[in-house]
Design a protein around this motif. Structure first.
Motif, PDB file in Angstrom:
ATOM      1  N   GLY A  24       9.652 101.251 -39.701  1.00  0.00           N
ATOM      2  CA  GLY A  24       9.617 100.688 -40.949  1.00  0.00           C
ATOM      3  C   GLY A  24      10.728  99.811 -41.173  1.00  0.00           C
ATOM      4  O   GLY A  24      11.510  99.615 -40.185  1.00  0.00           O
ATOM      5  N   PRO A  25      11.030  99.276 -42.144  1.00  0.00           N
ATOM      6  CA  PRO A  25      12.034  98.373 -42.377  1.00  0.00           C
ATOM      7  C   PRO A  25      13.674  98.954 -42.284  1.00  0.00           C
ATOM      8  O   PRO A  25      14.485  98.386 -41.930  1.00  0.00           O
ATOM      9  N   ASP A  26      13.624 100.287 -42.382  1.00  0.00           N
ATOM     10  CA  ASP A  26      14.896 100.867 -41.975  1.00  0.00           C
ATOM     11  C   ASP A  26      15.164 101.403 -40.715  1.00  0.00           C
ATOM     12  O   ASP A  26      15.935 102.070 -40.219  1.00  0.00           O
ATOM     13  N   ASN A  27      14.109 101.070 -39.939  1.00  0.00           N
ATOM     14  CA  ASN A  27      13.879 101.224 -38.352  1.00  0.00           C
ATOM     15  C   ASN A  27      13.727 102.764 -37.866  1.00  0.00           C
ATOM     16  O   ASN A  27      14.065 103.122 -36.756  1.00  0.00           O
ATOM     17  N   LYS A  28      13.364 103.352 -38.966  1.00  0.00           N
ATOM     18  CA  LYS A  28      13.105 105.155 -38.660  1.00  0.00           C
ATOM     19  C   LYS A  28      11.690 104.966 -38.204  1.00  0.00           C
ATOM     20  O   LYS A  28      10.754 104.405 -38.411  1.00  0.00           O
ATOM     21  N   ARG A  30       7.993 106.183 -37.529  1.00  0.00           N
ATOM     22  CA  ARG A  30       6.647 106.582 -38.381  1.00  0.00           C
ATOM     23  C   ARG A  30       5.763 107.217 -37.293  1.00  0.00           C
ATOM     24  O   ARG A  30       5.383 106.690 -36.594  1.00  0.00           O
ATOM     25  N   ASP A  62       6.668  96.266 -48.089  1.00  0.00           N
ATOM     26  CA  ASP A  62       7.434  97.212 -48.244  1.00  0.00           C
ATOM     27  C   ASP A  62       7.635  98.041 -46.957  1.00  0.00           C
ATOM     28  O   ASP A  62       8.474  98.918 -46.841  1.00  0.00           O
ATOM     29  N   GLY A  63       6.874  97.538 -46.049  1.00  0.00           N
ATOM     30  CA  GLY A  63       7.011  98.126 -44.538  1.00  0.00           C
ATOM     31  C   GLY A  63       6.165  99.149 -44.161  1.00  0.00           C
ATOM     32  O   GLY A  63       5.810  99.718 -43.184  1.00  0.00           O
TER      33      GLY A  63
END
Length: 75
Positions: A24-28, A30, A62-63
């Motif tokens: 995701g946009p937070d690089n977490k 998924r 929003d990713g």
């Protein structure tokens, strides 16, 4: 393909698939996971279809994966 079995409280066996999605946009990390298939072949086929769908879709602004929001089940 990542297909796994698990046991219900009743002792029955069910199957699920799980695979990684783009970060995701937070690089977490998924993942996509769906449970409840009666056979390993059914879970593998569902995973194949899901991978096709996710492979043909882009990330939303929003990713999230837009396809996941629009169609929660593939079948």
């Amino acid at each position: 393909m990542a297909v796994y079995e698990y046991q219900l409280a009743s002792g029955k066996t069910r199957w699920f698939y799980k695979f990684d999605l783009p970060a995701g946009p937070d690089n977490k990390r998924r993942t996509k996971k769906e449970r409840g298939y009666l056979t390993d072949k059914a879970a593998a086929e569902a995973e194949r279809k899901a991978r096709e769908v996710y492979g043909q879709t882009d990330l939303a602004a929003d990713g999230s994966v837009k396809q996941e929001r629009d169609c929660p089940r593939f079948g």
